[in-house]
Design a protein around this motif. Structure first.
Motif, PDB file in Angstrom:
ATOM      1  N   PRO A   1      38.476  34.250  52.773  1.00 65.01           N
ATOM      2  CA  PRO A   1      37.731  34.465  54.014  1.00 65.01           C
ATOM      3  C   PRO A   1      37.998  35.882  54.537  1.00 65.01           C
ATOM      4  O   PRO A   1      39.150  36.324  54.533  1.00 65.01           O
ATOM      5  CB  PRO A   1      38.307  33.417  54.978  1.00 65.01           C
ATOM      6  CG  PRO A   1      38.943  32.412  54.089  1.00 65.01           C
ATOM      7  CD  PRO A   1      39.403  33.117  52.855  1.00 65.01           C
ATOM      8  N   ALA A   2      36.933  36.578  54.925  1.00 67.09           N
ATOM      9  CA  ALA A   2      37.087  37.977  55.292  1.00 67.09           C
ATOM     10  C   ALA A   2      36.693  38.210  56.727  1.00 67.09           C
ATOM     11  O   ALA A   2      36.074  37.366  57.372  1.00 67.09           O
ATOM     12  CB  ALA A   2      36.236  38.838  54.376  1.00 67.09           C
ATOM     13  N   ASP A   3      37.049  39.382  57.226  1.00 69.73           N
ATOM     14  CA  ASP A   3      36.593  39.803  58.543  1.00 69.73           C
ATOM     15  C   ASP A   3      35.117  40.186  58.422  1.00 69.73           C
ATOM     16  O   ASP A   3      34.760  41.009  57.581  1.00 69.73           O
ATOM     17  CB  ASP A   3      37.430  41.002  58.999  1.00 69.73           C
ATOM     18  CG  ASP A   3      37.172  41.357  60.455  1.00 69.73           C
ATOM     19  OD1 ASP A   3      36.060  41.062  60.947  1.00 69.73           O
ATOM     20  OD2 ASP A   3      38.084  41.921  61.081  1.00 69.73           O
ATOM     21  N   ALA A   4      34.276  39.579  59.259  1.00 70.69           N
ATOM     22  CA  ALA A   4      32.834  39.856  59.169  1.00 70.69           C
ATOM     23  C   ALA A   4      32.534  41.337  59.375  1.00 70.69           C
ATOM     24  O   ALA A   4      31.533  41.854  58.883  1.00 70.69           O
ATOM     25  CB  ALA A   4      32.075  39.018  60.187  1.00 70.69           C
TER      26      ALA A   4
ATOM     27  N   ARG B   1      33.403  35.657  68.131  1.00 67.82           N
ATOM     28  CA  ARG B   1      34.197  34.428  68.159  1.00 67.82           C
ATOM     29  C   ARG B   1      35.295  34.487  67.127  1.00 67.82           C
ATOM     30  O   ARG B   1      35.987  33.522  66.894  1.00 67.82           O
ATOM     31  CB  ARG B   1      33.299  33.224  67.873  1.00 67.82           C
ATOM     32  CG  ARG B   1      32.265  33.006  68.959  1.00 67.82           C
ATOM     33  CD  ARG B   1      31.967  31.542  69.161  1.00 67.82           C
ATOM     34  NE  ARG B   1      30.837  31.397  70.076  1.00 67.82           N
ATOM     35  CZ  ARG B   1      29.595  31.173  69.666  1.00 67.82           C
ATOM     36  NH1 ARG B   1      29.331  31.022  68.379  1.00 67.82           N
ATOM     37  NH2 ARG B   1      28.624  31.073  70.543  1.00 67.82           N
ATOM     38  N   LYS B   2      35.413  35.612  66.453  1.00 69.67           N
ATOM     39  CA  LYS B   2      36.466  35.844  65.443  1.00 69.67           C
ATOM     40  C   LYS B   2      36.467  34.746  64.376  1.00 69.67           C
ATOM     41  O   LYS B   2      37.480  34.158  64.056  1.00 69.67           O
ATOM     42  CB  LYS B   2      37.830  35.955  66.118  1.00 69.67           C
ATOM     43  CG  LYS B   2      37.848  37.067  67.162  1.00 69.67           C
ATOM     44  CD  LYS B   2      39.207  37.204  67.804  1.00 69.67           C
ATOM     45  CE  LYS B   2      39.176  38.154  68.979  1.00 69.67           C
ATOM     46  NZ  LYS B   2      38.529  37.609  70.190  1.00 69.67           N
ATOM     47  N   VAL B   3      35.260  34.457  63.876  1.00 67.73           N
ATOM     48  CA  VAL B   3      35.119  33.486  62.794  1.00 67.73           C
ATOM     49  C   VAL B   3      35.231  34.235  61.468  1.00 67.73           C
ATOM     50  O   VAL B   3      34.653  35.313  61.328  1.00 67.73           O
ATOM     51  CB  VAL B   3      33.742  32.786  62.866  1.00 67.73           C
ATOM     52  CG1 VAL B   3      33.594  31.758  61.754  1.00 67.73           C
ATOM     53  CG2 VAL B   3      33.541  32.151  64.227  1.00 67.73           C
ATOM     54  N   ALA B   4      35.967  33.674  60.527  1.00 71.02           N
ATOM     55  CA  ALA B   4      36.105  34.335  59.225  1.00 71.02           C
ATOM     56  C   ALA B   4      34.806  34.206  58.444  1.00 71.02           C
ATOM     57  O   ALA B   4      34.106  33.203  58.538  1.00 71.02           O
ATOM     58  CB  ALA B   4      37.257  33.710  58.445  1.00 71.02           C
ATOM     59  N   PHE B   5      34.501  35.222  57.690  1.00 71.13           N
ATOM     60  CA  PHE B   5      33.271  35.243  56.872  1.00 71.13           C
ATOM     61  C   PHE B   5      33.627  34.732  55.480  1.00 71.13           C
ATOM     62  O   PHE B   5      34.439  35.327  54.779  1.00 71.13           O
ATOM     63  CB  PHE B   5      32.759  36.676  56.809  1.00 71.13           C
ATOM     64  CG  PHE B   5      31.326  36.796  56.384  1.00 71.13           C
ATOM     65  CD1 PHE B   5      30.307  36.862  57.328  1.00 71.13           C
ATOM     66  CD2 PHE B   5      30.989  36.843  55.026  1.00 71.13           C
ATOM     67  CE1 PHE B   5      28.981  36.992  56.934  1.00 71.13           C
ATOM     68  CE2 PHE B   5      29.667  36.964  54.633  1.00 71.13           C
ATOM     69  CZ  PHE B   5      28.665  37.039  55.590  1.00 71.13           C
ATOM     70  N   THR B   6      33.027  33.608  55.084  1.00 71.12           N
ATOM     71  CA  THR B   6      33.359  33.045  53.773  1.00 71.12           C
ATOM     72  C   THR B   6      32.247  33.347  52.769  1.00 71.12           C
ATOM     73  O   THR B   6      31.177  33.825  53.147  1.00 71.12           O
ATOM     74  CB  THR B   6      33.515  31.516  53.858  1.00 71.12           C
ATOM     75  OG1 THR B   6      32.229  30.971  54.180  1.00 71.12           O
ATOM     76  CG2 THR B   6      34.529  31.123  54.912  1.00 71.12           C
ATOM     77  N   HIS B   7      32.526  33.051  51.503  1.00 69.52           N
ATOM     78  CA  HIS B   7      31.543  33.323  50.447  1.00 69.52           C
ATOM     79  C   HIS B   7      30.228  32.583  50.677  1.00 69.52           C
ATOM     80  O   HIS B   7      29.166  33.057  50.318  1.00 69.52           O
ATOM     81  CB  HIS B   7      32.127  32.951  49.081  1.00 69.52           C
ATOM     82  CG  HIS B   7      33.118  33.970  48.617  1.00 69.52           C
ATOM     83  ND1 HIS B   7      33.600  34.020  47.347  1.00 69.52           N
ATOM     84  CD2 HIS B   7      33.709  34.998  49.276  1.00 69.52           C
ATOM     85  CE1 HIS B   7      34.448  35.029  47.242  1.00 69.52           C
ATOM     86  NE2 HIS B   7      34.542  35.630  48.399  1.00 69.52           N
ATOM     87  N   ALA B   8      30.352  31.390  51.318  1.00 69.00           N
ATOM     88  CA  ALA B   8      29.136  30.603  51.547  1.00 69.00           C
ATOM     89  C   ALA B   8      28.241  31.266  52.584  1.00 69.00           C
ATOM     90  O   ALA B   8      27.027  31.027  52.627  1.00 69.00           O
ATOM     91  CB  ALA B   8      29.521  29.197  52.012  1.00 69.00           C
TER      92      ALA B   8
END
Lengths: 472, 461
Positions: free
Chosen positions: B72-75, B405-412
């Motif tokens: 999971p990455a920082d958007a 909202r500091k949501v992690a960016f996933t591959h999906a």
């Protein structure tokens, strides 16, 4: 004898109301095109100078910043108009005017006038070169198409020849006379151009600009001479004036409108160029193989760091007198720029191949010889444009590397610090020096050769053909 | 009466077939027209291929990012490195009239950064080729067909007169008007037949859908040819010699197809100056980079005024956070909003001015109408830019929840990212108004020609 025939042609031309009206119209157009070209040259030049001055001032008056921030802030290069481009705008309206110079990335030259114009621009721009290249030949056609037919029909040709003058000498006399008439139309316009050039301080003392103008005038003299000889020969070879006119108009349309477009389009079909998206992707792909300035995990960065530690004989990055980040950036910039340069050179070569077809067509079509020659002398052709692009890229590279050097010299922990505002004032601004005439001529060998071949070939073969023409 | 007409027509046809030069010329126009169709379709095909390659490039970029950020990455990182494309697909009609599709880019590479720094990036173009212009069917019809008409008819009557056959002809029980009508009809049939044939080939080749646009195209082409026949009629009615007719007709062509557009171009430039686009990119850069030097609170408060839904209570204490970075990128765009509006409005007004001035030359009128029908002119490009702007808005709207909202960016999440597609629209309105103007010009020249023929009886010598 040639002289008196010439004088007769000139006098009767000047007495012909149709010709006088047409000539005055053409002269008016030429003068108007010169003044309009000049006005638009000044507006565009001023706009670009102001814009360049603005970005230079902005660059020099930056606050305290980290050098890499400044590298991303970057600068702009505005393409100055060439001194003689008011006579022949050439590609100027179709090439962009501004390029953004920044770290890691080479941008396209944006904002061409063609993008800001409506489809009107596709009908051709009313420049001096346009009038000289396409409209003056039409004037010549209307002037010369019945050079022989008229005398033949009136029976004066026989009288003339019975006095022991050869047909060839009659032809030369007519060519001289028509040449003088055309000169009356064209010379005032070129004189106005020269006068305007003289009024411009930056060019008044530039021998380069004067040489360009002189050669510009000379090439058009050759071009008009070609048309006059061609028209007189056709007029002599055709039985009727009207067929001569149709043949000449046909040549004009084929050479001036159809062929240039067809060869340019064919060139683009034969040698497809890479799109910007493809080019960017390829450069990015290959640049990955080099060092990556923005990736701290990059293995090559680590190797570079290890080497530095060894070189300075210290055991930790903190003790280094230089910043590893700055050196990595410098190395990465050097590599990506090299990759980009290779691809850019390949793209330029593709364009040159596309254009070669157009230029070599000059051997078949004098219009396609004078056009590149005229643009090249005016400093508005493809070679001059590429020269500017390369100068902008060279400046970009030097600017970014200088900033990377500044970053490197800040030592460890550079990211937390900024450099003094005075630093930016020491950095030279972008200045563009247009290439000299000698350089430009190197790109114009084919058109010059084509034009010369046409002159020699047409005068020799054409007049030989006249000798063999029946006089009745 | 009718039978004389048919006899005359038949003899004209024989005359035409016997004149090798004219047959050759007509053949040449057919070849040139077919080349125009071939070039137009291959050019659009090439553009389509380029557009078709873009998804692969975007996919490659995603693969690269997945490798670079395995978890999971920082958007913010993704938005910075992830490139997508705004694409402008041509209509089937574009092959017939390429318009400005060669100077205006038909795809824009976008990242989450400020839009104004990206949207004007030009495509790789060979300026020498663009200067020469496109050799498409519209060029053949607008530029070359008048010349064909002139070549076929400049000596409509004058040749008979010069050969002395007109006296003989009129000695028969034939009305002079019938002679002119028969001669004109044959040429009309020939030219219109060619124009319609070439159009039909092009329409079939480009596989355009069969709707009202087909009718409009054909009507435009027919009216444009009729206009030039009207001009021929006027010159014929003057009853001068062939040389005069040729000079007058070529002069008319020169004035309407070359001089007036050239002069109008100068006029439009002077009266409708467009604020230079570079001004706005300079200002936008200044704003964006100034963002680094301003207090973070100030920047964020300005941003929250625009996007109250993302207002958070935390003050940014870090040296760098992505949401702040993208906030000042967007504020850079916002700061030049009036300049952008002035720039695009200036361009649009230029187009409107040209549309009004098209009254002065049916050639401009035809060109404007045909490109409007094909959706390849300036308004379409501006519509594309607007659509690309909306896409950029959508991209920001997609990324903001991750950032704020500091949501992690996933591959999906790559799959969920919005994509963009835009297909040109035919501007039926512009084409219809062009059609109307053309009709008025046609009626005007034909009326003048007929009146002239009426008031000046045919002089056979």
């Amino acid at each position: 004898m040639i002289r008196s025939i010439a004088q007769k042609e000139l006098v009767s031309t000047l007495r012909d109301r149709r010709f006088v009206v047409l000539s005055v119209l053409m002269l008016g157009l030429l003068l108007a095109a010169t003044l309009v070209g000049r006005a638009s040259y000044r507006t565009l030049q001023r706009e670009r100078q102001v814009a360049q001055q603005t970005v230079n001032d902005q660059f020099h008056h930056q606050p305290n910043r980290h050098p890499h921030r400044v590298a991303h802030y970057g600068s702009f290069a505005f393409r100055p108009k060439a001194g003689l481009s008011f006579l022949d705008a050439g590609l100027d309206s179709f090439t962009g005017t501004a390029v953004f110079l920044e770290a890691h990335q080479q941008n396209s030259v944006n904002f061409s006038q063609a993008q800001q114009a409506s489809s009107l621009i596709r009908f051709g721009e009313l420049t001096v070169a346009f009038v000289l290249q396409l409209l003056v030949p039409l004037l010549i056609i209307f002037l010369c198409f019945n050079a022989f037919a008229e005398e033949r029909e009136a029976g004066t040709l026989k009288l003339l020849l019975s006095q022991g003058v050869s047909l060839r000498r009659v032809a030369w006399g007519k060519i001289t006379g028509y040449g003088q008439a055309v000169a009356l139309v064209v010379v005032p316009a070129l004189a106005l151009a020269a006068w305007l050039l003289l009024a411009q301080e930056s060019f008044a003392n530039s021998p380069d600009a004067w040489m360009r103008l002189a050669l510009f005038g000379l090439s058009y003299v050759v071009y008009f001479f070609l048309w006059i000889v061609g028209a007189v020969v056709v007029s002599a070879r055709q039985q009727h004036a009207r067929t001569a006119l149709v043949v000449l108009l046909g040549c004009w349309m084929l050479g001036g409108i159809i062929l240039p477009k067809a060869t340019a389009n064919l060139g683009a079909n034969l040698f497809p160029a890479i799109t910007k998206a493809q080019l960017d992707a390829k450069v990015h792909e290959e640049a990955q193989k080099g060092i990556n300035g923005h990736d701290p995990q990059d293995q090559r960065s680590a190797a570079l760091k290890a080497n530095l530690l060894k070189k300075y004989k210290v055991d930790s990055e903190e003790k280094l007198p230089v910043s590893v980040g700055g050196l990595v950036m410098a190395e990465s910039e050097a590599y990506t720029s090299k990759v980009y340069q290779q691809h850019f050179a390949a793209l330029t070569r593709t364009y040159e191949r596309q254009n070669a077809l157009t230029v070599w067509a000059g051997l078949l079509n004098p219009y396609q010889a004078i056009r590149p020659l005229s643009m090249g002398l005016a400093g508005s052709d493809f070679a001059h444009y590429v020269h500017f692009q390369q100068a902008a890229e060279t400046y970009r590279y030097q600017l970014v590397q200088r900033l990377n050097g500044l970053q490197a010299s800040m030592g460890y922990g550079d990211k937390e610090r900024k450099l003094d505002a005075a630093t930016w004032q020491a950095i030279p601004i972008f200045t563009y020096e247009a290439p000299p005439l000698g350089w430009a001529l190197g790109y114009l060998l084919v058109p010059v050769l084509a034009l010369l071949l046409w002159v020699v070939g047409l005068s020799w073969l054409g007049l030989r053909a006249i000798d063999k023409t029946s006089i009745v | 009466m009718m039978s004389t007409f048919w006899i005359l027509l038949k003899y004209e046809w024989r005359h035409f077939r016997a004149a090798k030069g004219l047959v050759l010329l007509t053949g040449l126009v057919v070849v040139v027209g077919l080349y125009g169709i071939y070039y137009g379709t291959t050019e659009i095909e090439r553009q389509r291929q380029h557009l078709a390659e873009l998804p692969a490039l975007a996919h490659h970029n995603v693969e690269e990012l997945k490798k670079k950020f395995p978890g999971p990455a920082d958007a913010g990182d993704i938005g910075y490195y992830h490139t997508t494309f705004a694409v402008h697909h041509p209509t089937e009609w574009a092959s017939l009239a390429l318009g400005q599709r060669d100077v205006n880019p038909y795809c824009v590479k976008l990242r989450l950064l400020g839009l104004q720094g990206q949207i004007y990036a030009s495509e790789n173009v060979n300026p020498t080729k663009v200067l020469s212009g496109n050799f498409d069917l519209a060029f053949v019809l607008v530029y070359l067909f008048p010349l064909l008409i002139i070549a076929l008819s400049f000596n409509l009557l004058s040749q008979e007169k010069e050969q002395g056959t007109l006296v003989l002809l009129l000695a028969q029980p034939v009305r002079p008007g019938t002679v002119v009508a028969a001669k004109l009809t044959l040429r009309l049939l020939l030219v219109l037949g060619l124009a319609l044939l070439l159009s039909a080939v092009a329409l079939a080749w480009a596989q355009v859908p069969f709707d009202e646009r087909v009718g409009m195209w054909l009507a435009l082409v027919v009216l444009y040819c009729l206009f030039w026949f009207g001009v021929v009629g006027i010159i014929t009615a003057l009853q001068r010699n062939s040389a005069f007719n040729a000079v007058a007709l070529v002069g008319a062509w020169l004035v309407l197809v070359v001089l007036i557009p050239g002069l109008l171009n100068v006029y439009v430039d002077a009266t409708q100056p467009v604020p230079q686009g570079m001004e706005l990119t300079i200002k936008q850069r200044e704003e964006i980079h100034g963002g680094w030097d301003k207090p973070k609170g100030e920047t964020m408060n300005r941003f929250f005024v625009l996007y109250p839904q993302w207002r958070d209570t935390t003050t940014i204490k870090e040296r760098f956070v992505w949401r702040w970075y993208y906030a000042f990128q967007h504020l850079g765009d916002e700061s030049v909003r009036p300049l952008v509006a002035a720039y695009t409005n200036g361009l649009r007004q230029r187009f409107v001015l040209v549309e009004h001035l098209a009254w002065l030359s049916p050639a401009i009128n035809a060109q404007v109408s045909l490109t409007a029908l094909a959706g390849t002119d300036l308004p379409t490009h501006l519509a594309f830019q607007q659509s690309a702007t909306r896409y950029h808005d959508a991209l920001r709207a997609f990324y903001y929840p991750y950032l704020f909202r500091k949501v992690a960016f996933t591959h999906a999440d790559y799959e969920k990212e919005p994509t963009h597609t835009f297909t040109s629209i035919s501007e039926i309105g512009t084409a219809a108004s062009g059609l109307w103007k053309l009709l008025v010009s046609v009626v005007a020249v034909w009326a003048i020609g007929l009146v002239l023929l009426r008031i000046r009886p045919l002089n056979p010598c």
